[in-house]
Design a protein around this motif. Structure first.
Motif, short mmCIF file in Angstrom:
data_model
loop_
_atom_site.label_atom_id
_atom_site.label_comp_id
_atom_site.label_asym_id
_atom_site.label_seq_id
_atom_site.Cartn_x
_atom_site.Cartn_y
_atom_site.Cartn_z
N LEU A 125 -9.72 4.77 2.34
CA LEU A 125 -10.02 5.35 1.02
C LEU A 125 -9.57 4.42 -0.09
O LEU A 125 -10.29 4.22 -1.08
CB LEU A 125 -9.33 6.71 0.89
CG LEU A 125 -9.47 7.33 -0.49
CD1 LEU A 125 -10.90 7.77 -0.74
CD2 LEU A 125 -8.53 8.49 -0.69
N LEU A 126 -8.38 3.86 0.05
CA LEU A 126 -7.88 2.98 -1.00
C LEU A 126 -8.77 1.74 -1.13
O LEU A 126 -9.12 1.33 -2.24
CB LEU A 126 -6.45 2.57 -0.70
CG LEU A 126 -5.43 3.72 -0.67
CD1 LEU A 126 -4.07 3.22 -0.25
CD2 LEU A 126 -5.35 4.39 -2.02
N THR A 127 -9.12 1.17 0.01
CA THR A 127 -9.96 -0.03 -0.04
C THR A 127 -11.37 0.31 -0.52
O THR A 127 -11.92 -0.35 -1.42
CB THR A 127 -10.05 -0.67 1.35
OG1 THR A 127 -8.71 -0.93 1.81
CG2 THR A 127 -10.84 -1.95 1.31
N VAL A 160 -1.83 7.88 2.65
CA VAL A 160 -3.26 7.91 2.33
C VAL A 160 -3.98 6.97 3.29
O VAL A 160 -3.44 5.93 3.68
CB VAL A 160 -3.55 7.47 0.88
CG1 VAL A 160 -4.97 7.78 0.50
CG2 VAL A 160 -2.59 8.11 -0.06
N ARG A 161 -5.16 7.34 3.68
CA ARG A 161 -5.97 6.48 4.52
C ARG A 161 -6.26 5.18 3.78
O ARG A 161 -6.68 5.20 2.62
CB ARG A 161 -7.29 7.16 4.86
CG ARG A 161 -7.13 8.40 5.68
CD ARG A 161 -6.96 8.06 7.13
NE ARG A 161 -6.52 9.22 7.88
CZ ARG A 161 -6.19 9.19 9.17
NH1 ARG A 161 -6.24 8.05 9.82
NH2 ARG A 161 -5.80 10.27 9.78
N GLU A 162 -6.04 4.11 4.49
CA GLU A 162 -6.27 2.80 3.86
C GLU A 162 -7.75 2.61 3.53
O GLU A 162 -8.10 1.92 2.59
CB GLU A 162 -5.79 1.72 4.81
CG GLU A 162 -5.72 0.34 4.18
CD GLU A 162 -5.25 -0.70 5.19
OE1 GLU A 162 -4.36 -0.37 5.99
OE2 GLU A 162 -5.78 -1.80 5.17
N GLY A 199 -11.41 1.49 -4.25
CA GLY A 199 -11.30 0.37 -5.18
C GLY A 199 -12.57 -0.44 -5.24
O GLY A 199 -13.01 -0.87 -6.33
N ALA A 200 -13.20 -0.65 -4.08
CA ALA A 200 -14.44 -1.42 -4.06
C ALA A 200 -15.56 -0.69 -4.81
O ALA A 200 -16.29 -1.29 -5.60
CB ALA A 200 -14.85 -1.68 -2.61
N ASP A 222 -4.84 -2.61 -4.38
CA ASP A 222 -5.52 -1.37 -4.75
C ASP A 222 -5.42 -1.14 -6.25
O ASP A 222 -6.41 -0.80 -6.91
CB ASP A 222 -4.92 -0.20 -3.98
CG ASP A 222 -4.99 -0.42 -2.49
OD1 ASP A 222 -6.04 -0.86 -2.01
OD2 ASP A 222 -3.99 -0.15 -1.80
N VAL A 240 0.86 -1.18 0.00
CA VAL A 240 0.00 0.00 0.00
C VAL A 240 0.89 1.23 0.00
O VAL A 240 1.98 1.23 0.57
CB VAL A 240 -0.94 -0.01 1.22
CG1 VAL A 240 -0.17 0.03 2.52
CG2 VAL A 240 -1.93 1.15 1.16
N LEU A 298 -0.32 3.68 -6.94
CA LEU A 298 -1.01 2.54 -6.36
C LEU A 298 -0.25 1.25 -6.65
O LEU A 298 0.36 1.10 -7.72
CB LEU A 298 -2.43 2.43 -6.91
CG LEU A 298 -3.43 3.49 -6.46
CD1 LEU A 298 -4.83 3.06 -6.82
CD2 LEU A 298 -3.32 3.76 -4.98
#
Lengths: 335, 555
Positions: free
Chosen positions: A74-76, A70-72, A79-80, A236, A66, A232
């Motif tokens: 947000l990435l998770t 960045v806040r995880e 992406g979802a 992600d 990762v 990324l």
């Protein structure tokens, strides 16, 4: 058919998760093959081989790397959302054989479909702006100008389609008897959406990312602008790759349903209808690949890549959309 | 407006939904702003979404903000979409001018969404302070995963304990290890020091128990109203037919439309509603979303998240690493590297001046421009008159020595001025910075004044006043030099409002015009690094500087 069963089939199998992934792989292959044929790229160099793409997704989803800063969540979550939005667009689309059409009379919704198609580009922008990197933030600023320039033609094209069908549903019948002005309006609306397709179904620039990964400084990768997803990694990045592939399938299906089928209203059932659907989405993906191949083959300079795409505001897609709107009005009210 | 203009009962039902969705969405956004300390009764701090820069990350308020925003702009599956769907369907059915207006309204919502995304995204940027706070919490639960640990993993210390790391992650880590081996070594060397520091931190924590108490979920409690509004907006998005039926939405339509007209036009179902020219089934959409989200969650690998260093060229340093070095910059660390949208406004300038997009714009708006120019001209003349009066009053004093000024300050409201007579010897007073003349442009033309007003707003009063000092030591006064003897001659310069007077009091006021006009376009067109989004230099769509620059080949 029981509505619950129809719902589960539609979500899990067709046109939901399973069929959508298969369609995304096939359409990605068609797009990559067309792009490679025009641009002269080597086979397997990101040309969309389905098995290679699937392996790339699987390996990417296993990686837990990762990008920091960045806040995880947000990435998770980003992406979802990016993956789920085109899937949802496909489920809500009255494609041939969608069990929801027969079970609950699903007609789809033009506004909802168009809005869902904007989710993937929007999530790319959010991630690009959230990553504390000058490169990704500048790339996101370029992309948002591209997207903003495409929003108005997209909205007007969808408006033309809805106005002619007299409904926001995708299974409607034209308001007036088909005449040549109405056909011209539909063709112009389709042309407008074709101009928007490269923006909606944009993929991460593999040239730039390959150049970054290899540390290469050759002309090809150096001339490619950085992507807003360039930072990324791992799952992600894999999520956004899957989202881009699904976005291609959703955008192509929406294009066929909203803009191609109304041009040939005589075919609404039977085998011909299905063949038209399959051929339409395949040709759409291949055409998109052809366009990307021509663009990649065209000599680009740094100045050219930095050209503000917001000039589309005053470009021909908007003009075509306005002409389509006028033609649609003429077709409905009479000359 | 579209719905009311159509008079269609379906569109009027959309108005009922729009009222509820707007209240819930806007309420969630405002409450989130208040919970995030971005909405105060004083000067509001810079923020990204509801999160004021430098404050603690509050997931609840950010969630409420996001839900409220998507409800307000009508994103599908949320509160505001059903209203727009009904309104649009009714307007398209009516035809006429409402058809293109529907398209423009959709585009406007999408563009507003893009602006909100840009304004909210930096709230998700993670700073060192945030990581530190999270580490405190995670260390208590044994789930600590920080950049320092990543460095240890990169040095090969913990790879054997990470069974979930796959080959690709290991490759990434090895790449990172090659680049950051020095950092890993430093971590090893500083391990013992960290133990000592931890002990000291524990002692400090014991001495300051209030820090722990302040970390109580007070922010989350403040975000409770925002959460309530946000959940109501989500509920409205899931089941708009409930509001229309059970909560009397259709009855409210009866005030504006014939009784039971909406009942014939709008048919509610268990999963949504269907009108004669539109159908929206949010129950199906939300159900599909939940099922797909579950599949997506269970098919994702649960491998350990390991941070890796950025890989792109350019300014690739994360904000948390630069936050300390950028303390002297006014820009928040979360906005590091986020350029101002100057080029966008320059492109849009063509629309504001185009005779095609703004027919007869020069004729209609020319008077307004003239009025503004006249006002500026009158203000300049007034400033010049005041300056002349001040000059006449200063003429006998200019021949006196500074010591005389110290002994006899003319302005009684600044008693502290005579106390520090050494200030005129400071280098800031002798060498004004070159870019600072932008701040003082009272005698420029209307075009230059508009540009200069933007710059002067961004320029601190200290800098703007420094430029007014000349090499001869005749300081015209500034916030820094307010306590100097020279400042006593023109104390009006202490406040920003007095800038025109100060600048116009110079012997040759027109010399200020050129440095004011010239730097502005270059500054506006340069890819401003680290500027505030929506900053004033890039925030004026009608700014003429961008329009001038656009002659460089763009349509």
């Amino acid at each position: 058919m029981n509505s619950v069963v129809a719902f589960l089939i539609a979500v899990l199998i067709y046109p939901g998760a399973l069929a959508a992934v298969v369609a995304a792989l096939v359409l990605g292959w068609a797009r990559g093959a067309a792009r490679g044929a025009v641009a002269g790229e080597r086979a397997g160099n990101g040309n969309g081989n389905p098995l290679a793409t699937l392996g790339e997704w699987r390996s990417g989803l296993r990686s837990g790397a990762v990008v920091p800063g960045v806040r995880e969540a947000l990435l998770t979550g980003g992406g979802a959302i990016a993956v789920l939005a085109p899937l949802l667009a496909l489920v809500l689309l009255p494609v041939p054989g969608n069990p929801l059409v027969a079970a609950i009379g699903l007609t789809g919704d033009l506004a909802a479909e168009a809005a869902l198609l904007l989710v993937v580009p929007a999530m790319r922008l959010v991630v690009g702006w959230a990553v504390p990197s000058t490169v990704t933030r500048a790339a996101a600023d370029r992309s948002v100008r591209l997207l903003a320039g495409a929003v108005l033609p997209l909205a007007l094209a969808v408006t033309v389609a809805a106005y002619q069908l007299d409904t926001l549903g995708l299974a409607g019948t034209p308001k007036a008897a088909p005449n040549w002005v109405g056909v011209v309006a539909r063709v112009l609306a389709a042309l407008t959406f074709i101009a928007v397709l490269p923006v909606l179904a944009r993929t991460a620039d593999r040239r730039a990312q390959a150049g970054v990964a290899d540390g290469a400084d050759d002309g090809e990768s150096a001339g490619a602008p950085a992507d807003e997803l360039g930072e990324l990694v791992g799952r992600d990045l894999a999520s956004f790759r899957i989202a881009e592939a699904l976005q291609l399938a959703a955008a192509a299906a929406f294009f066929v349903a909203a803009f191609v089928l109304p041009i040939v209203p005589g075919i609404s059932k039977g085998v011909g209808y299905g063949v038209l659907w399959v051929a339409g989405v395949l040709l759409t993906a291949a055409g998109l690949g052809l366009w990307e191949g021509f663009v990649a083959k065209r000599p680009t300079t740094v100045e050219g890549t930095e050209r503000p795409p917001l000039t589309w505001w005053l470009g021909w897609p908007l003009l075509v959309a306005l002409v389509a709107l006028v033609a649609a009005s003429w077709a409905v009210r009479g000359l | 407006m579209l719905a009311l203009s159509t008079g269609d009962p379906t569109g009027l039902a959309g108005v009922a939904l729009l009222l509820a969705g707007s209240v819930f969405g806007l309420g969630a956004m405002l409450a989130a702003l208040f919970a995030g300390a971005s909405l105060t009764d004083d000067e509001e701090p810079d923020s990204a979404g509801p999160r004021a820069f430098g404050t603690r990350f509050s997931p609840a308020s950010l969630f409420a903000w996001c839900v409220g925003a998507v409800s307000l702009i009508g994103v599908p599956l949320f509160g505001g979409f059903a209203a727009r769907q009904l309104t649009s369907a009714a307007a398209l059915h009516l035809g006429n001018l409402t058809v293109p207006l529907v398209g423009v309204a959709w585009a406007g919502d999408a563009l507003l969404a893009l602006a909100l995304l840009r304004a909210t995204a930096p709230a998700f940027t993670q700073l060192t302070a945030d990581i530190g706070e999270e580490d405190e919490v995670e260390s208590e639960s044994g789930e600590e995963e920080t950049l320092a640990e990543v460095a240890e993993v990169a040095a090969g210390k913990k790879l054997d304990t990470r069974d979930d790391l796959n080959a690709e992650a290991n490759e990434d880590i090895e790449d990172t290890a090659e680049e950051d081996v020095d950092a890993g070594d430093l971590e090893d060397e500083d391990a013992e020091d960290e133990n000592d520091e931890d002990a000291e931190d524990d002692e400090e924590a014991e001495l300051k128990p209030g820090i722990r108490e302040r970390r109580a979920p007070l922010g989350d409690i403040r975000a409770l109203p925002a959460l309530v509004f946000g959940l109501l907006a989500v509920a409205l998005g899931i089941a708009p037919q409930v509001l229309l039926g059970f909560f009397g939405g259709t009855l409210a339509v009866g005030i504006l439309a014939p009784v039971h007209a909406v009942d014939r036009a709008l048919r509610s179902t268990q999963v949504g509603y269907a009108a004669g020219f539109g159908q929206w089934l949010p129950g199906i959409a939300w159900g599909a979303l939940v099922v797909l989200a579950l599949i997506f969650t269970f098919t994702r690998s649960d491998s350990l998240r390991v941070a890796r260093m950025p890989q792109l060229a350019g300014d690739q340093e994360p904000a948390e690493m630069k936050s300390e070095s950028l303390e002297h910059v006014e820009q928040a660390p979360e906005l590091n590297g986020l350029p101002e949208p100057v080029e966008t406004w320059q492109d849009l300038n063509a629309i504001f001046v185009s005779p095609f997009t703004l027919p007869a714009g020069a004729w209609l708006l020319g008077g307004a421009g003239a009025e503004v120019a006249e006002e500026d001209e009158a203000a300049n003349e007034k400033a010049a008159r005041v300056a002349l009066e001040l000059d006449e009053a200063e003429e006998p004093e200019e021949t006196t020595e500074p010591e005389d000024l110290v002994e006899e300050p003319e302005v009684p409201e600044m008693p502290e001025v005579p106390e520090v007579p050494e200030v005129p010897e400071t280098p800031e007073m002798e060498e004004p910075e070159p870019e600072e003349p932008v701040a003082a442009a009272p005698t420029a033309s209307a075009e230059a004044a508009s540009v200069a007003s933007e710059e002067s707003d961004d320029t601190p009063p200290v800098d703007s006043s420094q430029e007014t000092s000349d090499d001869t030591g005749e300081a015209t006064g500034s916030a820094d030099s307010a306590d100097s003897p020279d400042s006593a001659t023109q104390p009006v310069a202490v406040t920003p409002d007095a800038k025109p007077t100060v600048s116009a009091s110079r012997p040759k006021p027109t010399t200020n015009v050129k440095p004011t006009v010239k730097p502005a376009p270059s500054k506006a067109n340069a890819p401003a690094k680290g500027g505030k989004p929506g900053g004033k230099s890039g925030g004026k769509p009608g700014g003429r500087s961008g329009g001038k620059k656009q002659s460089g080949g763009r349509p």
